[in-house]
Design an enzyme around this catalytic site. Structure first.
Site, PDB file in Angstrom:
ATOM      1  N   ASP A   1      38.700  34.287  58.156  1.00  0.00           N
ATOM      2  CA  ASP A   1      38.334  35.236  59.278  1.00  0.00           C
ATOM      3  C   ASP A   1      37.446  34.428  60.326  1.00  0.00           C
ATOM      4  O   ASP A   1      37.168  34.957  61.370  1.00  0.00           O
ATOM      5  CB  ASP A   1      38.000  36.526  59.064  1.00  0.00           C
ATOM      6  CG  ASP A   1      36.666  36.601  58.119  1.00  0.00           C
ATOM      7  OD1 ASP A   1      36.133  35.312  57.802  1.00  0.00           O
ATOM      8  OD2 ASP A   1      36.209  37.575  58.004  1.00  0.00           O
TER       9      ASP A   1
ATOM     10  N   ARG B   1      18.520  21.160  79.454  1.00  0.00           N
ATOM     11  CA  ARG B   1      18.688  20.940  81.200  1.00  0.00           C
ATOM     12  C   ARG B   1      18.734  22.440  81.611  1.00  0.00           C
ATOM     13  O   ARG B   1      18.413  22.625  82.897  1.00  0.00           O
ATOM     14  CB  ARG B   1      20.002  20.545  81.216  1.00  0.00           C
ATOM     15  CG  ARG B   1      20.056  18.870  81.199  1.00  0.00           C
ATOM     16  CD  ARG B   1      21.194  18.082  81.416  1.00  0.00           C
ATOM     17  NE  ARG B   1      22.045  18.314  80.278  1.00  0.00           N
ATOM     18  CZ  ARG B   1      23.406  17.991  80.445  1.00  0.00           C
ATOM     19  NH1 ARG B   1      23.716  17.202  81.176  1.00  0.00           N
ATOM     20  NH2 ARG B   1      24.212  18.254  79.215  1.00  0.00           N
TER      21      ARG B   1
ATOM     22  N   LYS C   1      19.173  11.724  95.536  1.00  0.00           N
ATOM     23  CA  LYS C   1      20.282  12.272  96.320  1.00  0.00           C
ATOM     24  C   LYS C   1      19.783  13.288  97.421  1.00  0.00           C
ATOM     25  O   LYS C   1      19.006  14.013  97.194  1.00  0.00           O
ATOM     26  CB  LYS C   1      21.259  13.094  95.448  1.00  0.00           C
ATOM     27  CG  LYS C   1      22.291  12.032  94.806  1.00  0.00           C
ATOM     28  CD  LYS C   1      23.232  13.103  93.901  1.00  0.00           C
ATOM     29  CE  LYS C   1      23.447  12.594  92.745  1.00  0.00           C
ATOM     30  NZ  LYS C   1      24.073  13.059  91.732  1.00  0.00           N
TER      31      LYS C   1
HETATM   32  C1  R5P Z   1      20.241  15.329  84.262  1.00  0.00           C
HETATM   33  O1  R5P Z   1      19.218  15.458  84.914  1.00  0.00           O
HETATM   34  C2  R5P Z   1      20.328  14.185  83.168  1.00  0.00           C
HETATM   35  O2  R5P Z   1      19.251  13.181  83.233  1.00  0.00           O
HETATM   36  C3  R5P Z   1      21.575  13.131  83.584  1.00  0.00           C
HETATM   37  O3  R5P Z   1      21.653  12.392  84.714  1.00  0.00           O
HETATM   38  C4  R5P Z   1      22.865  14.117  83.598  1.00  0.00           C
HETATM   39  O4  R5P Z   1      22.962  15.167  82.446  1.00  0.00           O
HETATM   40  C5  R5P Z   1      23.821  13.226  83.531  1.00  0.00           C
HETATM   41  O5  R5P Z   1      25.248  14.306  83.703  1.00  0.00           O
HETATM   42  P1  R5P Z   1      26.614  13.719  84.119  1.00  0.00           P
HETATM   43  O6  R5P Z   1      26.962  12.454  83.148  1.00  0.00           O
HETATM   44  O7  R5P Z   1      27.513  14.761  83.971  1.00  0.00           O
HETATM   45  O8  R5P Z   1      26.778  12.756  85.706  1.00  0.00           O
END
Ligand code: R5P
Length: 296
Positions: free
Chosen positions: A34, A93, A190
């Site tokens: 299960d 994160r 960014k």
């Molecule tokens: C986030 O701030 C981490 O340091 C990485 O930059 C992030 O987790 C990378 O994620 P992805 O490979 O999905 O762009």
């Protein structure tokens, strides 16, 4: 001391045990028809320090749950201490409620581990809004870093390196690794103008023309962050472009996408077992566990 793993990181666990000359005893973990969890220790843990080596990938939830099951069972069986070595610790994160109603998963994960583990050892945890693991853990914590190992890897194999961190948070890896290597570095930042228009710029302008560019980050998940940085380095005339990640998750065909985008090399540490593993973190963990043994 007894070493085991809960499904992930088995190779690393075995090698750590061999190096320390302590017993590696595999756990039996399966599921009833299960779906209920079945877990059994195959060695006597009473009076012992039990070390669970378990990265939280693949399947973060299953990984966390099996650690809780194993730790609770070990305590119940009379283990003296339970030490979790989680080379990759998931959920970090999610360190704030980004939108109303969301779970702050890192806190939930930590709360569960606080209740059944005595000590946690991890590598390059994603600490962004938290200053330290102490912000969420009440148990003893050790944060190891692969920065030196990555630095040596670059020094020994890459001729004319410059280091790039693909986003602002990655300065903590890019800066230290560049210092180890003795080369220039920068991080990208960014700026989002609209939902579709994003531009990235170097926080400190450096020349990438004719250089062997190494993009370093803690986590490679889908690979998108790495690919964005690769495009920047390609435009700037890099000679070669290498991606180095501490934790290679490579979800959603991330590795294939990165290869297609044009990376010359994609390298990870063995925090998560994967064919891209070239940098061995085992010595760092062994040193830490030796310290633990000396204390007893
Ligand atoms: C986030 O701030 C981490 O340091 C990485 O930059 C992030 O987790 C990378 O994620 P992805 O490979 O999905 O762009």
């Amino acid at each position: 001391m007894i070493i085991t793993s809960c499904g992930n990181s088995k190779q690393l666990a075995l090698r750590i045990a061999r190096k320390l000359n302590v017993t590696y005893s595999p756990l039996t973990i399966s599921a009833f028809p299960d779906g209920d969890t079945y877990l059994k220790f195959n060695a006597v843990v009473k009076g012992k320090d039990l070390v669970l080596v378990q990265s939280f990938q693949p399947s973060p939830e299953k990984s966390l749950l099996s650690v809780i099951w194993a730790a609770e069972t070990a305590k119940d069986l009379g283990a003296k201490r339970v030490i979790l070595v989680a080379p990759y610790l998931a959920y970090l994160r999610q360190d704030k409620r980004f939108h109303p109603g969301e779970a702050v998963s890192s806190r939930i994960m930590a709360k569960h581990l606080n209740s059944c583990i005595n000590k946690i050892v991890t590598l390059d945890p994603h600490l962004h809004r938290y200053r330290s693991l102490k912000d969420i853990f009440t148990i003893s914590t050790v944060k190891l870093t692969a920065n030196k190992l990555i630095g040596h890897y670059i020094q020994n194999r890459i001729k004319d390196p410059v280091i790039i961190g693909p986003d602002w948070e990655s300065y903590q890896w890019a800066e230290v690794i560049a210092r180890e290597v003795g080369c220039e570095h920068t991080v990208l930042e960014k700026t989002r103008f609209s939902s579709r228009r994003v531009a990235s710029r170097m926080v400190k302008d450096i020349s990438l023309r004719g250089k062997d560019v190494i993009i370093v980050d803690d986590i490679i998940s889908t690979g998108k962050t790495m690919i964005e940085a690769l495009k920047k380095a390609q435009k700037a005339g890099a000679k070669s472009i290498t991606a180095i990640g501490v934790h290679g998750l490579f979800v959603e065909k991330g590795l294939e996408k990165m290869k297609k985008a044009g990376f010359d090399q994609i390298i990870t540490t063995n925090c998560i077992e994967h064919p891209t593993n070239r940098i061995d973190v085992m010595p760092l963990i062994v040193e830490e566990l030796k310290k633990e043994r000396r204390k007893r």
